[in-house]
Design a protein around this motif. Structure first.
Motif, PDB file in Angstrom:
ATOM      1  N   GLU A  70       0.829  -1.204   0.000  1.00  7.90           N
ATOM      2  CA  GLU A  70       0.000   0.000   0.000  1.00  7.90           C
ATOM      3  C   GLU A  70       0.862   1.252   0.000  1.00  7.90           C
ATOM      4  O   GLU A  70       0.559   2.231  -0.708  1.00  7.90           O
ATOM      5  CB  GLU A  70      -0.923  -0.019   1.224  1.00  7.90           C
ATOM      6  CG  GLU A  70      -2.065   0.993   1.168  1.00  7.90           C
ATOM      7  CD  GLU A  70      -1.649   2.393   1.589  1.00  7.90           C
ATOM      8  OE1 GLU A  70      -2.291   3.354   1.127  1.00  7.90           O
ATOM      9  OE2 GLU A  70      -0.675   2.515   2.363  1.00  7.90           O
ATOM     10  N   ALA A  71       1.948   1.242   0.777  1.00  6.24           N
ATOM     11  CA  ALA A  71       2.835   2.401   0.819  1.00  6.24           C
ATOM     12  C   ALA A  71       3.501   2.646  -0.522  1.00  6.24           C
ATOM     13  O   ALA A  71       3.665   3.789  -0.961  1.00  6.24           O
ATOM     14  CB  ALA A  71       3.891   2.201   1.903  1.00  6.24           C
ATOM     15  N   LEU A  72       3.868   1.581  -1.215  1.00  7.00           N
ATOM     16  CA  LEU A  72       4.498   1.725  -2.519  1.00  7.00           C
ATOM     17  C   LEU A  72       3.499   2.229  -3.554  1.00  7.00           C
ATOM     18  O   LEU A  72       3.804   3.112  -4.356  1.00  7.00           O
ATOM     19  CB  LEU A  72       5.079   0.380  -2.966  1.00  7.00           C
ATOM     20  CG  LEU A  72       6.214  -0.187  -2.108  1.00  7.00           C
ATOM     21  CD1 LEU A  72       6.518  -1.619  -2.523  1.00  7.00           C
ATOM     22  CD2 LEU A  72       7.463   0.668  -2.215  1.00  7.00           C
ATOM     23  N   GLN A  73       2.285   1.676  -3.524  1.00  4.76           N
ATOM     24  CA  GLN A  73       1.281   2.053  -4.509  1.00  4.76           C
ATOM     25  C   GLN A  73       0.837   3.496  -4.327  1.00  4.76           C
ATOM     26  O   GLN A  73       0.713   4.251  -5.300  1.00  4.76           O
ATOM     27  CB  GLN A  73       0.074   1.129  -4.411  1.00  4.76           C
ATOM     28  CG  GLN A  73      -1.075   1.525  -5.346  1.00  4.76           C
ATOM     29  CD  GLN A  73      -2.286   0.634  -5.169  1.00  4.76           C
ATOM     30  OE1 GLN A  73      -2.217  -0.557  -5.444  1.00  4.76           O
ATOM     31  NE2 GLN A  73      -3.386   1.207  -4.693  1.00  4.76           N
ATOM     32  N   SER A  74       0.582   3.889  -3.089  1.00  8.97           N
ATOM     33  CA  SER A  74       0.052   5.232  -2.849  1.00  8.97           C
ATOM     34  C   SER A  74       1.048   6.315  -3.231  1.00  8.97           C
ATOM     35  O   SER A  74       0.658   7.422  -3.607  1.00  8.97           O
ATOM     36  CB  SER A  74      -0.354   5.378  -1.380  1.00  8.97           C
ATOM     37  OG  SER A  74       0.762   5.147  -0.530  1.00  8.97           O
ATOM     38  N   ARG A  75       2.342   6.015  -3.145  1.00  5.40           N
ATOM     39  CA  ARG A  75       3.348   6.998  -3.543  1.00  5.40           C
ATOM     40  C   ARG A  75       3.600   6.980  -5.047  1.00  5.40           C
ATOM     41  O   ARG A  75       4.253   7.876  -5.585  1.00  5.40           O
ATOM     42  CB  ARG A  75       4.667   6.740  -2.816  1.00  5.40           C
ATOM     43  CG  ARG A  75       4.634   7.084  -1.331  1.00  5.40           C
ATOM     44  CD  ARG A  75       5.980   6.808  -0.687  1.00  5.40           C
ATOM     45  NE  ARG A  75       6.044   7.332   0.656  1.00  5.40           N
ATOM     46  CZ  ARG A  75       5.718   6.658   1.743  1.00  5.40           C
ATOM     47  NH1 ARG A  75       5.283   5.405   1.623  1.00  5.40           N
ATOM     48  NH2 ARG A  75       5.796   7.208   2.928  1.00  5.40           N
ATOM     49  N   GLY A  76       3.135   5.938  -5.725  1.00  5.78           N
ATOM     50  CA  GLY A  76       3.346   5.850  -7.159  1.00  5.78           C
ATOM     51  C   GLY A  76       4.796   5.676  -7.546  1.00  5.78           C
ATOM     52  O   GLY A  76       5.238   6.170  -8.589  1.00  5.78           O
ATOM     53  N   LEU A  77       5.560   4.963  -6.726  1.00  8.08           N
ATOM     54  CA  LEU A  77       6.986   4.803  -6.987  1.00  8.08           C
ATOM     55  C   LEU A  77       7.193   3.877  -8.179  1.00  8.08           C
ATOM     56  O   LEU A  77       6.623   2.790  -8.250  1.00  8.08           O
ATOM     57  CB  LEU A  77       7.687   4.238  -5.754  1.00  8.08           C
ATOM     58  CG  LEU A  77       7.507   5.055  -4.465  1.00  8.08           C
ATOM     59  CD1 LEU A  77       8.218   4.385  -3.309  1.00  8.08           C
ATOM     60  CD2 LEU A  77       8.003   6.478  -4.658  1.00  8.08           C
ATOM     61  N   ALA A  78       8.061   4.301  -9.110  1.00  3.47           N
ATOM     62  CA  ALA A  78       8.238   3.548 -10.349  1.00  3.47           C
ATOM     63  C   ALA A  78       9.380   2.558 -10.282  1.00  3.47           C
ATOM     64  O   ALA A  78       9.326   1.498 -10.893  1.00  3.47           O
ATOM     65  CB  ALA A  78       8.459   4.510 -11.513  1.00  3.47           C
ATOM     66  N   ASP A  79      10.451   2.905  -9.568  1.00  2.62           N
ATOM     67  CA  ASP A  79      11.603   2.015  -9.522  1.00  2.62           C
ATOM     68  C   ASP A  79      12.275   2.110  -8.156  1.00  2.62           C
ATOM     69  O   ASP A  79      11.891   2.919  -7.302  1.00  2.62           O
ATOM     70  CB  ASP A  79      12.610   2.317 -10.645  1.00  2.62           C
ATOM     71  CG  ASP A  79      13.092   3.759 -10.642  1.00  2.62           C
ATOM     72  OD1 ASP A  79      13.360   4.303  -9.558  1.00  2.62           O
ATOM     73  OD2 ASP A  79      13.213   4.345 -11.728  1.00  2.62           O
ATOM     74  N   LEU A  80      13.281   1.283  -7.955  1.00  2.00           N
ATOM     75  CA  LEU A  80      13.892   1.139  -6.638  1.00  2.00           C
ATOM     76  C   LEU A  80      14.561   2.422  -6.168  1.00  2.00           C
ATOM     77  O   LEU A  80      14.539   2.739  -4.970  1.00  2.00           O
ATOM     78  CB  LEU A  80      14.913  -0.003  -6.682  1.00  2.00           C
ATOM     79  CG  LEU A  80      15.393  -0.584  -5.362  1.00  2.00           C
ATOM     80  CD1 LEU A  80      14.229  -1.086  -4.528  1.00  2.00           C
ATOM     81  CD2 LEU A  80      16.380  -1.718  -5.624  1.00  2.00           C
ATOM     82  N   SER A  81      15.154   3.185  -7.075  1.00  2.00           N
ATOM     83  CA  SER A  81      15.870   4.398  -6.661  1.00  2.00           C
ATOM     84  C   SER A  81      14.942   5.435  -6.044  1.00  2.00           C
ATOM     85  O   SER A  81      15.399   6.315  -5.314  1.00  2.00           O
ATOM     86  CB  SER A  81      16.601   5.010  -7.860  1.00  2.00           C
ATOM     87  OG  SER A  81      15.692   5.484  -8.834  1.00  2.00           O
ATOM     88  N   ALA A  82      13.635   5.341  -6.316  1.00  2.00           N
ATOM     89  CA  ALA A  82      12.684   6.308  -5.762  1.00  2.00           C
ATOM     90  C   ALA A  82      12.545   6.187  -4.252  1.00  2.00           C
ATOM     91  O   ALA A  82      11.986   7.071  -3.597  1.00  2.00           O
ATOM     92  CB  ALA A  82      11.320   6.134  -6.428  1.00  2.00           C
TER      93      ALA A  82
END
Length: 887
Positions: A70-82
């Motif tokens: 959920e934390a990853l989805q809500s931030r819309g992070l595209a790749d690991l460096s984000a």
């Protein structure tokens, strides 16, 4: 003094924390209870597998930052460096100096990592995808496609994770197929014509057999524009006389009008068998394809350092001297000298051959016209532009580059994770995997229409790995957990470098072949003595064999031309007498021998022929103790070691004789104390860690003349503190916060770093590598605050507001600490708002990243031999809008 202050601070923090509670005996909460506590309000639990078994994050005596789906989805992070700004004392950059690709991951945790992509250096932070080690930094900046969680483990993880986790490990765990037919996905648009689509489909096949397929596509225009240099008519004629990059040897000749675009496809499929019996297996396959222009690059400064062979009266634009203090040729000054000097002046300096035809008689098809005197021969039609600062745009979003730019990556892998319950509370696990990458990249680092510093690479790599684990869980009434294991790994591949300096005065062609085999045995035992005391003991034995053959060569034969073994027409005489070594007459040493060229069958080859071998072995122990003074409080202390094998320096342009230069293995020894606590009826989760690391034989890039070489820079002491908190004071509001402090500095420098001209201080240019100096890619302070508020609406839907603020203090991108290449203190702010409909079947989200439009160098490097300081910037302010669905 800093060390005493750190230890005092750590003791004080833990003492105060313990004093705040009445000691009571407590049993560790079982992982199975994690799902239930989320419904009771307060801080949600995250289950991690940092110790090869399911545990609550708060029960693991390791400093971990974990991110759920959920934390990853809500931030819309595209790749690991984000994730870089969200974890204290962690630096994750997409791209390394001159890699030309953001798919390459530069990862540093607590001051230890690697900022390179070459085969000859291993990463210092291990990246694991579903338990499989990714051996190369190329492709390690993973697309976060249908990820269940990410665990960032800080400090050496050599016991359970093994090779090249000397700084830490990042474990990416993707979602397993569900037992019901399910479709979910999202579609995102945004700045620079962004279009990102992701889709995941779960399909149950039979009782106990499930499958899933996940796909993602990203397309985006590059933010850096390549501009035409609008000079005078004379300048335009001079540019037209320059040699195209297509006239030189390269791995790829692609070009584009914009840089840092995205054109990516990712696929992942899973097939899982689990009928509730004693055997479970998950088979996985994944594929990634990236094909676009390369990463943005900017010319930051031009450089002409002083040295011993400067002309008495330098001609305008020639720089101070063409020869570096350490004996390497400064090709920027030499190029200007060649085009701006008369034949007599050139002959007086012994430069007729090097200023003559470019290329050699060994490769006659590659001969290009001489540079000598073209600007002083009274013929304006053959003039060339000198190398100077006119091509610096001062804008990270524009460049005058015209050379190669490409990022072409194919990566795929297959694996199987099988588990068999051989007895009650005893499980045998097997992780088998095969992975392959094929990568081509190119960059025009000089940011100009000239071929001053242009690079292309091709790399092919494949790896197989097999890991066996025997896990004992909750034995002897829950008092004992253990893991015993064996690991085998083999990696083969090749990397070919093509580098053109200063219109072909140096033309590097470097084929390199590698083969690495590794096996290891490991074990860890966790014993709960009683309600308040537990111990951990573990260790790992590693044995590794490396094989390498380097074929680096200079297609211009520069050494022959510089030292009188060639004429101005490109004819070299490798077997003629060496004119500077008496006797000059017949019987003197042949040129190739006098200049230490190693291969008479290929006289321009600079690296010793034949296969080189190195063997390494190591035992890395781990010891720990845990105290449980109260419910949901754990105090721990540990000692652990990390290990990274050595290798060879490959990027060389001067002949090496019969020696293949090598560097030694790294070792990190870390003491850590910490506290993990869940307080105030689960409304506050507070974790604190303090640590000190002795870091020996630090492997870093050192710019020696033309060559970014890998060598042992010295030893360092790393002291630090990390405080991470999650506060959930009321329903709907959660605040994540983290503070990291890091004192990572050299205590001793190696002879190679202290050598003249390598990494010393130059007033106004670089601070230099000094005892007490900060390690590269390491911020002293890192701070993050991420509030999230969910407001329930009358229709049963919800509005979710989220923001991230992160701060990083000053970071140096290189060992010599060039002022122009440093990353200043940075404040990053991201925010988004999401509407979620009552049945949670779909949602709408909109937001912005880098709202303050802070621009900084993600990676940067100096090459004073070419006269170029260059770097790649982070992305500018961007907006996005997303619609997601879940059926």
């Amino acid at each position: 003094m800093k060390q005493l202050m750190l230890r005092g601070t750590a003791v004080a923090v833990i003492t105060v924390a313990l004093g705040a509670f009445n000691p009571v005996h407590a049993q560790a909460q079982p992982a199975a209870a994690a799902a239930a506590v989320e419904d009771e309000g307060g801080v949600a639990e995250i289950i991690v597998t940092a110790q090869k078994r399911d545990q609550r994050l708060q029960d693991v005596p390791i400093a971990i930052t974990a991110f759920g789906a959920e934390a990853l989805q809500s931030r819309g992070l595209a790749d690991l460096s984000a994730l870089s700004g969200l974890a204290p004392n962690v630096n994750l950059d997409g791209g390394t100096p001159f890699s030309g690709s953001s798919a390459v991951l530069s990862a540093t945790i607590r001051g230890i990592g690697s900022d390179d992509f070459a085969f000859n250096i291993d990463p210092g932070v291990g990246i694991y995808l579903d338990g499989v080690f990714l051996a190369r930094t190329v492709g390690a900046n993973q697309d976060l496609l249908d990820v269940e969680r990410i665990e960032v483990l800080k400090g050496p993880q050599g016991t359970l994770f093994g090779r090249n986790t000397i700084g830490g490990a990042i474990s990416i765990v993707t979602r397993n197929p569900g037992k019901e037919l399910k479709l979910k996905g999202d579609l995102t648009t945004g700045s620079f014509n962004l279009l990102r689509a992701r889709l995941s489909l779960d399909v149950p096949i039979a009782e106990g057999l499930t499958s899933s397929i996940t796909a993602g596509v990203t397309n985006r225009t590059g933010f850096q524009r390549r501009l035409r240099y609008e000079g005078t008519a004379a300048e335009q004629r001079a540019i037209a006389n320059s040699d195209s990059f297509q006239n030189f040897s390269h791995a790829d000749y692609s070009n584009a009008s914009r840089q840092s675009p995205d054109d990516n496809i990712s696929l992942r499929g899973k097939l899982r068998w689990d009928n509730g019996g004693s055997f479970r297996v998950t088979a996985t396959g994944d594929y990634t394809r990236q094909l676009s222009a390369g990463q943005n690059n900017s010319l930051l400064a031009v450089s002409f350092p002083p040295g011993p062979f400067a002309p008495t009266n330098p001609l305008p634009g020639t720089g101070i001297n063409p020869i570096a203090p350490n004996g390497g040729v400064l090709f920027g000054g030499l190029y200007n000298f060649c085009i701006g000097s008369t034949p007599d002046q050139i002959a007086a300096r012994g430069a007729t051959a090097i200023c003559g035809a470019r290329g050699t008689s060994v490769n006659p098809g590659g001969l290009l016209a001489p540079l000598a005197g073209v600007n002083v021969d009274n013929n304006p039609n053959n003039n060339r532009l000198p190398w100077d600062g006119r091509f610096i745009t001062g804008d990270p979003d524009t460049t005058y580059a015209t050379g190669p730019t490409v990022n072409d990556l194919k990566a795929f892998g297959f694996g199987a994770n099988a588990e068999l319950d051989v007895a009650d509370k005893l499980t045998l696990r097997s992780i088998t995997a095969y992975r392959r990458t094929n990568w081509t990249a190119g960059s025009d680092l000089d940011g100009s229409p000239l071929s001053i510093l242009e690079l292309t690479f091709s790399q092919n790599q494949e790896q197989i790995s097999q890991e066996l684990q025997l896990l004992g869980n909750d034995l002897f009434d829950g008092k004992l957990n253990f893991v015993l294991g064996a690991f085998y790994f083999n990696e083969k591949g090749n990397l070919r470098d093509h580098v053109v300096f200063n219109e072909g005065l140096l033309q590097v062609d470097g084929p390199n072949d590698f083969d690495t085999s590794n096996f290891a045995f490991f074990g860890q035992f966790d014993l709960r003595v009683n309600d308040w005391l537990a111990f951990t003991v573990g260790g790992r034995y590693t044995n590794e064999t490396k094989r390498f053959e380097g074929g680096q060569q200079d297609l211009n034969g520069g050494n022959y031309k510089l030292f009188g073994c060639a004429d101005g027409n490109g004819t070299i005489a490798p077997f003629g007498n060496f004119p500077l070594a008496p006797p000059v007459a017949a019987g003197g040493p042949p040129c190739f021998a006098a200049l230490s060229f190693p291969d008479p069958t290929n006289p321009v080859r600079v690296f010793v022929p034949g296969v080189n071998r190195q063997k390494f072995d190591n035992f890395a122990p781990k010891l720990g103790v845990q105290l449980f003074p109260a419910d949901d409080i754990m105090v721990y202390g540990s000692y652990s070691e990390g290990y990274k094998t050595g290798g060879w320096t490959t990027r060389l342009t001067n002949p090496q004789g019969n020696v293949a230069p090598s560097f030694d293995e790294e070792i990190a020894k870390t003491f850590e104390v910490g506290i993990k606590s869940t307080l105030w009826d689960r409304k506050l989760q507070l974790n604190i860690a303090a640590f000190t690391t002795n870091y020996g034989n630090v492997q870093l890039n050192q710019q020696v003349g033309t060559s970014p070489t890998i060598d042992n820079a010295g030893t360092a002491r790393i002291n630090g503190i990390e405080i991470e908190a999650v506060l959930a004071p009321t329903d709907g509001l959660t605040v994540n916060a983290a503070v990291g402090y890091l004192d990572a500095s050299f205590t001793e420098l190696s002879a190679s770093v202290r050598a003249p001209g390598v990494a010393g201080a130059i007033p106004g240019v670089r601070l230099g590598a000094v005892v007490g100096g900060q390690l590269p890619k390491t911020a002293t302070w890192s701070v993050n605050i991420s509030p999230r508020y969910e407001a329930k609406l009358g229709n049963g839907g919800a509005l979710v507001f989220m923001a991230d603020w992160s701060y990083r203090s000053e970071v140096f991108n290189d060992l010599a600490r060039y002022i122009q290449l440093r990353r200043p203190p940075v404040n990053m702010v991201n925010a988004n708002i999401t509407y979620r409909e009552p049945d949670e079947r779909w949602y709408l989200s909109a937001g912005a990243t880098n709202i303050l439009d802070q621009r900084f160098l993600v990676s940067a490097g100096p090459n004073e031999a070419a006269g170029v300081l260059f770097g790649s910037f982070n992305r500018p302010r961007e907006w996005f809008a997303r619609i997601g669905f879940n059926f």
